[in-house]
Design a protein around this motif. Structure first.
Motif, PDB file in Angstrom:
ATOM      1  N   GLY A  78     -68.178  21.762  55.749  1.00 30.31           N
ATOM      2  CA  GLY A  78     -68.450  22.206  54.390  1.00 30.31           C
ATOM      3  C   GLY A  78     -69.484  23.329  54.439  1.00 30.31           C
ATOM      4  N   PRO A  79     -69.877  23.840  53.282  1.00 32.22           N
ATOM      5  CA  PRO A  79     -70.793  24.982  53.238  1.00 32.22           C
ATOM      6  C   PRO A  79     -72.230  24.594  53.576  1.00 32.22           C
ATOM      7  N   LEU A  80     -72.952  25.517  54.176  1.00 34.77           N
ATOM      8  CA  LEU A  80     -74.377  25.300  54.468  1.00 34.77           C
ATOM      9  C   LEU A  80     -75.206  26.373  53.767  1.00 34.77           C
ATOM     10  N   THR A  81     -76.262  25.935  53.115  1.00 35.85           N
ATOM     11  CA  THR A  81     -77.120  26.849  52.346  1.00 35.85           C
ATOM     12  C   THR A  81     -77.997  27.697  53.264  1.00 35.85           C
ATOM     13  N   THR A  82     -78.174  28.973  52.888  1.00 29.77           N
ATOM     14  CA  THR A  82     -79.129  29.852  53.590  1.00 29.77           C
ATOM     15  C   THR A  82     -80.017  30.526  52.539  1.00 29.77           C
ATOM     16  N   PRO A  83     -81.333  30.415  52.673  1.00 31.42           N
ATOM     17  CA  PRO A  83     -82.197  31.047  51.663  1.00 31.42           C
ATOM     18  C   PRO A  83     -82.093  32.574  51.692  1.00 31.42           C
ATOM     19  N   MET A 112     -77.122  28.960  59.376  1.00 30.45           N
ATOM     20  CA  MET A 112     -76.534  28.068  60.380  1.00 30.45           C
ATOM     21  C   MET A 112     -75.029  28.332  60.510  1.00 30.45           C
ATOM     22  N   ASN A 113     -74.429  28.872  59.446  1.00 33.15           N
ATOM     23  CA  ASN A 113     -73.002  29.225  59.510  1.00 33.15           C
ATOM     24  C   ASN A 113     -72.799  30.325  60.543  1.00 33.15           C
ATOM     25  N   VAL A 114     -73.667  31.345  60.441  1.00 33.50           N
ATOM     26  CA  VAL A 114     -73.581  32.465  61.377  1.00 33.50           C
ATOM     27  C   VAL A 114     -73.938  31.987  62.792  1.00 33.50           C
ATOM     28  N   PHE A 148     -63.205  25.127  61.172  1.00 34.85           N
ATOM     29  CA  PHE A 148     -62.508  25.437  59.921  1.00 34.85           C
ATOM     30  C   PHE A 148     -63.458  25.192  58.753  1.00 34.85           C
ATOM     31  N   GLU A 149     -63.477  26.116  57.799  1.00 40.44           N
ATOM     32  CA  GLU A 149     -64.407  25.966  56.669  1.00 40.44           C
ATOM     33  C   GLU A 149     -63.940  26.805  55.488  1.00 40.44           C
ATOM     34  N   PRO A 150     -64.272  26.366  54.268  1.00 41.69           N
ATOM     35  CA  PRO A 150     -63.955  27.179  53.104  1.00 41.69           C
ATOM     36  C   PRO A 150     -64.671  28.530  53.177  1.00 41.69           C
ATOM     37  N   THR A 151     -64.122  29.514  52.463  1.00 40.41           N
ATOM     38  CA  THR A 151     -64.777  30.829  52.382  1.00 40.41           C
ATOM     39  C   THR A 151     -66.086  30.731  51.581  1.00 40.41           C
ATOM     40  N   HIS A 152     -66.104  29.835  50.615  1.00 36.60           N
ATOM     41  CA  HIS A 152     -67.251  29.786  49.694  1.00 36.60           C
ATOM     42  C   HIS A 152     -68.495  29.145  50.297  1.00 36.60           C
ATOM     43  N   GLY A 153     -69.595  29.271  49.550  1.00 38.67           N
ATOM     44  CA  GLY A 153     -70.851  28.668  49.952  1.00 38.67           C
ATOM     45  C   GLY A 153     -71.098  27.350  49.237  1.00 38.67           C
ATOM     46  N   SER A 154     -72.360  26.952  49.182  1.00 38.54           N
ATOM     47  CA  SER A 154     -72.715  25.608  48.711  1.00 38.54           C
ATOM     48  C   SER A 154     -72.882  25.514  47.190  1.00 38.54           C
ATOM     49  N   ALA A 155     -72.648  26.627  46.477  1.00 42.16           N
ATOM     50  CA  ALA A 155     -72.697  26.682  45.003  1.00 42.16           C
ATOM     51  C   ALA A 155     -73.687  25.673  44.419  1.00 42.16           C
ATOM     52  N   PRO A 156     -74.988  25.799  44.725  1.00 41.48           N
ATOM     53  CA  PRO A 156     -75.951  24.729  44.402  1.00 41.48           C
ATOM     54  C   PRO A 156     -75.974  24.318  42.931  1.00 41.48           C
ATOM     55  N   VAL A 215     -66.416  20.852  41.070  1.00 37.62           N
ATOM     56  CA  VAL A 215     -65.851  22.007  41.789  1.00 37.62           C
ATOM     57  C   VAL A 215     -64.473  21.672  42.377  1.00 37.62           C
ATOM     58  N   ASN A 216     -63.841  22.702  42.873  1.00 44.39           N
ATOM     59  CA  ASN A 216     -62.482  22.566  43.394  1.00 44.39           C
ATOM     60  C   ASN A 216     -62.534  22.174  44.887  1.00 44.39           C
ATOM     61  N   PRO A 217     -61.878  21.073  45.250  1.00 42.76           N
ATOM     62  CA  PRO A 217     -61.905  20.691  46.676  1.00 42.76           C
ATOM     63  C   PRO A 217     -60.829  21.409  47.499  1.00 42.76           C
TER      64      PRO A 217
HETATM   65  P1  NAD Z   1     -70.968  30.363  46.601  1.00 44.76           P
HETATM   66  O1  NAD Z   1     -69.715  30.697  47.348  1.00 44.76           O
HETATM   67  O2  NAD Z   1     -71.632  29.102  46.930  1.00 44.76           O
HETATM   68  O3  NAD Z   1     -70.653  30.335  45.028  1.00 44.76           O
HETATM   69  C1  NAD Z   1     -70.272  31.477  44.299  1.00 44.76           C
HETATM   70  C2  NAD Z   1     -69.437  31.082  43.104  1.00 44.76           C
HETATM   71  O4  NAD Z   1     -68.135  30.739  43.583  1.00 44.76           O
HETATM   72  C3  NAD Z   1     -69.897  29.837  42.366  1.00 44.76           C
HETATM   73  O5  NAD Z   1     -70.837  30.136  41.384  1.00 44.76           O
HETATM   74  C4  NAD Z   1     -68.618  29.336  41.755  1.00 44.76           C
HETATM   75  O6  NAD Z   1     -68.316  30.083  40.601  1.00 44.76           O
HETATM   76  C5  NAD Z   1     -67.600  29.692  42.822  1.00 44.76           C
HETATM   77  N1  NAD Z   1     -67.292  28.565  43.727  1.00 44.76           N
HETATM   78  C6  NAD Z   1     -67.810  28.334  44.945  1.00 44.76           C
HETATM   79  N2  NAD Z   1     -67.277  27.221  45.471  1.00 44.76           N
HETATM   80  C7  NAD Z   1     -66.401  26.754  44.565  1.00 44.76           C
HETATM   81  C8  NAD Z   1     -65.533  25.630  44.518  1.00 44.76           C
HETATM   82  N3  NAD Z   1     -65.408  24.761  45.558  1.00 44.76           N
HETATM   83  N4  NAD Z   1     -64.792  25.439  43.406  1.00 44.76           N
HETATM   84  C9  NAD Z   1     -64.874  26.290  42.389  1.00 44.76           C
HETATM   85  N5  NAD Z   1     -65.654  27.378  42.360  1.00 44.76           N
HETATM   86  C10 NAD Z   1     -66.408  27.597  43.441  1.00 44.76           C
HETATM   87  O7  NAD Z   1     -71.921  31.616  46.805  1.00 44.76           O
HETATM   88  P2  NAD Z   1     -73.476  31.799  46.496  1.00 44.76           P
HETATM   89  O8  NAD Z   1     -73.838  31.115  45.228  1.00 44.76           O
HETATM   90  O9  NAD Z   1     -73.675  33.224  46.645  1.00 44.76           O
HETATM   91  O10 NAD Z   1     -74.205  31.091  47.716  1.00 44.76           O
HETATM   92  C11 NAD Z   1     -74.764  29.793  47.651  1.00 44.76           C
HETATM   93  C12 NAD Z   1     -75.253  29.382  49.026  1.00 44.76           C
HETATM   94  O11 NAD Z   1     -74.146  29.234  49.927  1.00 44.76           O
HETATM   95  C13 NAD Z   1     -76.190  30.407  49.687  1.00 44.76           C
HETATM   96  O12 NAD Z   1     -77.217  29.687  50.310  1.00 44.76           O
HETATM   97  C14 NAD Z   1     -75.324  31.089  50.733  1.00 44.76           C
HETATM   98  O13 NAD Z   1     -76.048  31.550  51.832  1.00 44.76           O
HETATM   99  C15 NAD Z   1     -74.393  29.952  51.144  1.00 44.76           C
HETATM  100  N6  NAD Z   1     -73.102  30.376  51.709  1.00 44.76           N
HETATM  101  C16 NAD Z   1     -72.600  29.606  52.700  1.00 44.76           C
HETATM  102  C17 NAD Z   1     -71.359  29.901  53.222  1.00 44.76           C
HETATM  103  C18 NAD Z   1     -70.820  28.994  54.296  1.00 44.76           C
HETATM  104  O14 NAD Z   1     -71.237  27.856  54.398  1.00 44.76           O
HETATM  105  N7  NAD Z   1     -69.881  29.449  55.104  1.00 44.76           N
HETATM  106  C19 NAD Z   1     -70.610  30.965  52.710  1.00 44.76           C
HETATM  107  C20 NAD Z   1     -71.140  31.707  51.659  1.00 44.76           C
HETATM  108  C21 NAD Z   1     -72.395  31.408  51.154  1.00 44.76           C
END
Ligand code: NAD
Length: 375
Positions: A76-81, A89-91, A293-301, A309-311
């Motif tokens: 799953g996604p990992l947060t980076t400040p 940690m992803n990189v 394997f991992e989603p493109t998105h981040g941790s959307a805190p 959110v969408n799984p």
């Molecule tokens: P993010 O990808 O977490 O979220 C951006 C937007 O995408 C959200 O506001 C939401 O609208 C949408 N989104 C994300 N995941 C979703 C889901 N599962 N379902 C529906 N909508 C979704 O990007 P961010 O807010 O810029 O980054 C948050 C944290 O995540 C940062 O700490 C960043 O460094 C980290 N990050 C991690 C990875 C990774 O783990 N590979 C990738 C990108 C960002």
């Protein structure tokens, strides 16, 4: 019953919501696809905030050891400040395991909302070089002793005059790093029947990094085609800013996008928007031995713990893993269930808010709906 070990990292923020909704979907798919002859045995790995709380480090040695041993994992996604604090940690995972190919498929599923007229024509793969470029993390903060030394060196040795209050980053792109990446993608293109590769670069400005990436990519292509009698694949290139416009206006013209690291990062999110957004965007980080394997998105805190959110991004990433380890039937079962579920108008908030008159379901409800619709 054959047990298939799959190491997994839950991740930070929404990682837990997604994991809770996905786990049973993946388990059911394997059990049903192989008639109870195969079963997933999850191998829990600590990383990110969980690891910090329990072990005092973001990425414990045991996690790295298990991935090295089993050779694949889902995360799953990992947060980076932002702007300070610890490195991503992803990189780090991509660099330590030399996962130099990032593969992100962008494919439309019937029923997904899209801002473009003919999303059904979208079938793109973003390939992102995964270990070089600004992601090497070579940076010096403004007004530090180190940056002052570097600025003095640039002035004395190269007559480059920079203000002392500059922060400085380095963007390395190597011939070797580019060549192995481009070779990998060409082989993939041939074995997967893809027809066209577009190199996405900003070589007009960054001549010796992205410009060199473009030149080396063409050289690899020329060599590759000499040794590949009868194989047809076309290569062209495009400047990155134009790419962002073209991909929205004429996505059907593109097949494989071959990108240096940063361009690939930006473009992945943009392309995902064409077919429903980050909630449905999976990915794989692949090296010669190991794949994560991992989603493109981040941790959307801001959505963490809300079960909204969408799984699918995680579930599709797991489908890519299934294919990687020979569980194609389980992957297909999930894909069919997704199509059925979406076509019935069952979707999470991200897709529902782009559609008309659809009430969103929760992340966990969506997972259950998938299981109910699994053949
Ligand atoms: P993010 O990808 O977490 O979220 C951006 C937007 O995408 C959200 O506001 C939401 O609208 C949408 N989104 C994300 N995941 C979703 C889901 N599962 N379902 C529906 N909508 C979704 O990007 P961010 O807010 O810029 O980054 C948050 C944290 O995540 C940062 O700490 C960043 O460094 C980290 N990050 C991690 C990875 C990774 O783990 N590979 C990738 C990108 C960002």
């Amino acid at each position: 019953m054959e047990k298939i070990k799959i190491p997994y990292i839950i991740g930070d923020g929404t990682g837990k919501d997604i994991w809770n909704a996905s786990r049973e979907v993946l388990e059911e798919a394997v059990i049903r696809a192989y008639n109870h002859e195969k079963e997933i045995e999850w191998v829990y790995l600590l990383a990110g905030q969980n690891a910090l709380e329990q072990k005092g480090v973001l990425l414990p040695d045991e996690t790295l050891h298990t991935i090295r041993e089993i050779k694949f994992a889902i995360k799953g996604p990992l947060t980076t400040p932002v702007g300070g604090g610890f490195r991503s940690m992803n990189v780090y995972l991509r660099q330590i395991f030399d996962l130099y190919v990032c593969l992100r498929p962008i494919k439309y599923i019937k029923g997904l909302p899209s801002p473009i007229k003919n999303p059904e024509r979208v079938n793109i793969i973003v390939f992102r070089e995964n270990t070089e470029d600004v992601y090497k993390g070579i940076e010096w903060a403004a007004e530090t002793e180190d940056v002052r030394k570097l600025i003095d060196f640039l002035k004395e040795s190269m007559e480059i005059d920079l203000p002392y209050d500059s922060g400085i980053g380095i963007k390395p792109i190597s011939r070797k790093g580019t060549e192995r990446f481009v070779n990998w993608v060409l082989n993939y293109a041939i074995t997967h029947g893809r027809k066209k590769i577009t190199i996405v670069h900003k070589g007009n400005i960054m001549k010796y990094t992205e410009g060199a990436f473009r030149a080396w990519a063409y050289e690899v292509y020329e060599r590759f085609m000499k040794d590949s009698a009868g194989k047809e694949i076309m290569v062209n290139d495009i400047i990155a800013d134009n790419m962002f416009m073209q991909i929205i206006l004429r996505p059907e013209e593109y097949d494989i996008l071959l990108c240096p690291n940063l361009n690939g990062d930006y473009l992945s999110d943009c392309c995902a928007a064409l077919v429903g957004g980050l909630g449905v965007a999976p990915g794989a980080n692949i090296g010669d031995e190991i794949a994560i394997f991992e989603p493109t998105h981040g941790s959307a805190p801001k959505y963490a713990g809300k079960d909204i959110v969408n799984p699918l991004s995680f579930i599709f990433s797991a489908c890519m893993l299934f294919e990687h380890i020979g569980l194609k039937e389980a992957k297909e079962l999930i894909e069919k269930a997704v199509e059925k579920t979406i076509s019935e108008g069952i979707m999470t908030y991200d897709l529902a808010r782009l559609s008309h008159g659809i009430q969103p379901v929760k992340c966990s409800e969506f997972g259950r709906a998938l299981i109910e619709r699994m053949g």
